[in-house]
Design a protein around this motif. Structure first.
Motif, PDB file in Angstrom:
ATOM      1  N   ASP A 104     -83.364  19.052  -1.505  1.00 14.19           N
ATOM      2  CA  ASP A 104     -82.020  19.095  -0.955  1.00 14.19           C
ATOM      3  C   ASP A 104     -81.631  17.685  -0.510  1.00 14.19           C
ATOM      4  O   ASP A 104     -82.381  16.728  -0.734  1.00 14.19           O
ATOM      5  N   HIS A 111     -73.699  18.079  -8.262  1.00 14.85           N
ATOM      6  CA  HIS A 111     -73.703  19.471  -7.811  1.00 14.85           C
ATOM      7  C   HIS A 111     -74.075  19.481  -6.339  1.00 14.85           C
ATOM      8  O   HIS A 111     -74.608  18.501  -5.833  1.00 14.85           O
ATOM      9  N   GLU A 135     -79.912  27.513  -4.697  1.00 14.80           N
ATOM     10  CA  GLU A 135     -78.895  28.144  -5.541  1.00 14.80           C
ATOM     11  C   GLU A 135     -79.225  27.885  -7.013  1.00 14.80           C
ATOM     12  O   GLU A 135     -79.271  26.732  -7.435  1.00 14.80           O
ATOM     13  N   GLU A 191     -77.628  27.941  -9.741  1.00 18.95           N
ATOM     14  CA  GLU A 191     -76.683  27.134 -10.514  1.00 18.95           C
ATOM     15  C   GLU A 191     -76.878  25.632 -10.286  1.00 18.95           C
ATOM     16  O   GLU A 191     -76.491  24.822 -11.127  1.00 18.95           O
ATOM     17  N   ASN A 192     -77.509  25.263  -9.171  1.00 22.45           N
ATOM     18  CA  ASN A 192     -77.764  23.851  -8.901  1.00 22.45           C
ATOM     19  C   ASN A 192     -79.058  23.356  -9.534  1.00 22.45           C
ATOM     20  O   ASN A 192     -79.386  22.175  -9.428  1.00 22.45           O
TER      21      ASN A 192
END
Length: 176
Positions: A60, A31, A37, A39-40
């Motif tokens: 990150d 991802h 985010e 969804e990640n």
């Protein structure tokens, strides 16, 4: 980069690490490397639930940003992490100014001031934040985006330093 740095940092700590995607791959096949985010964060949340973890951590790509999920796999915002690191900073440096960006919730300056610190609000953006921190000799600054800046780290942001400070707060918490 956290896949490279987490193992040696945690090697001698009383923590069990369940690695997700520790293999370095700049193509980010699982991802996008943006933990802000939601969804990640789904895979991490699932792993926390499946393994009964006390928390989960996502960085990150270059590990300068960090986000936490709690033991129920709920997302913990960067503003809450800012407040936690602020509390830890104020324990070591009572009365210090702590910087937070204007997008953080009101709970951040409230916690800073309740702990005896001076809450300093800043605009968003690392160049602005670093300048204010240097000009006012502020030891810590945090953003809702998961960037956490440390005077003693040349005003650079570090997800790992923020994580270590959060773990210190958690380990000292009275959970009775």
């Amino acid at each position: 980069m956290a896949g490279k740095t987490v193992p040696p940092v945690f090697k001698h700590l009383p923590c069990e690490i369940i690695p997700l995607y520790f293999e370095l791959d700049g193509n980010f096949p699982n991802h996008p490397a943006s933990p802000i985010e939601p969804e990640n964060m789904v895979d991490l949340q699932k792993a926390v639930r499946e393994h009964g973890c006390d928390l989960g951590v996502a960085f990150d790509g270059d590990a300068d940003r960090m986000f936490i999920v709690d033991e129920k796999s709920a997302l913990v915002g960067g503003d809450i992490v800012t407040a936690l690191v602020a509390l830890n900073t104020l324990k070591r440096l009572p009365g210090s100014s702590i910087l937070y960006n204007l997008i953080c919730s009101r709970s951040v300056p409230e916690q800073i001031e309740r702990a005896g610190g001076k809450a300093t609000r800043s605009p968003v953006g690392h160049s602005l934040i670093k300048k204010i921190m240097r000009d006012q000799d502020i030891p810590f600054g945090g953003e809702h985006s998961g960037h956490f800046y440390f005077r003693d780290n040349w005003y650079a942001d570090s997800g790992m330093i923020a994580l270590m400070q959060c773990l210190e707060v958690f380990s000292e918490a009275d959970l009775r």
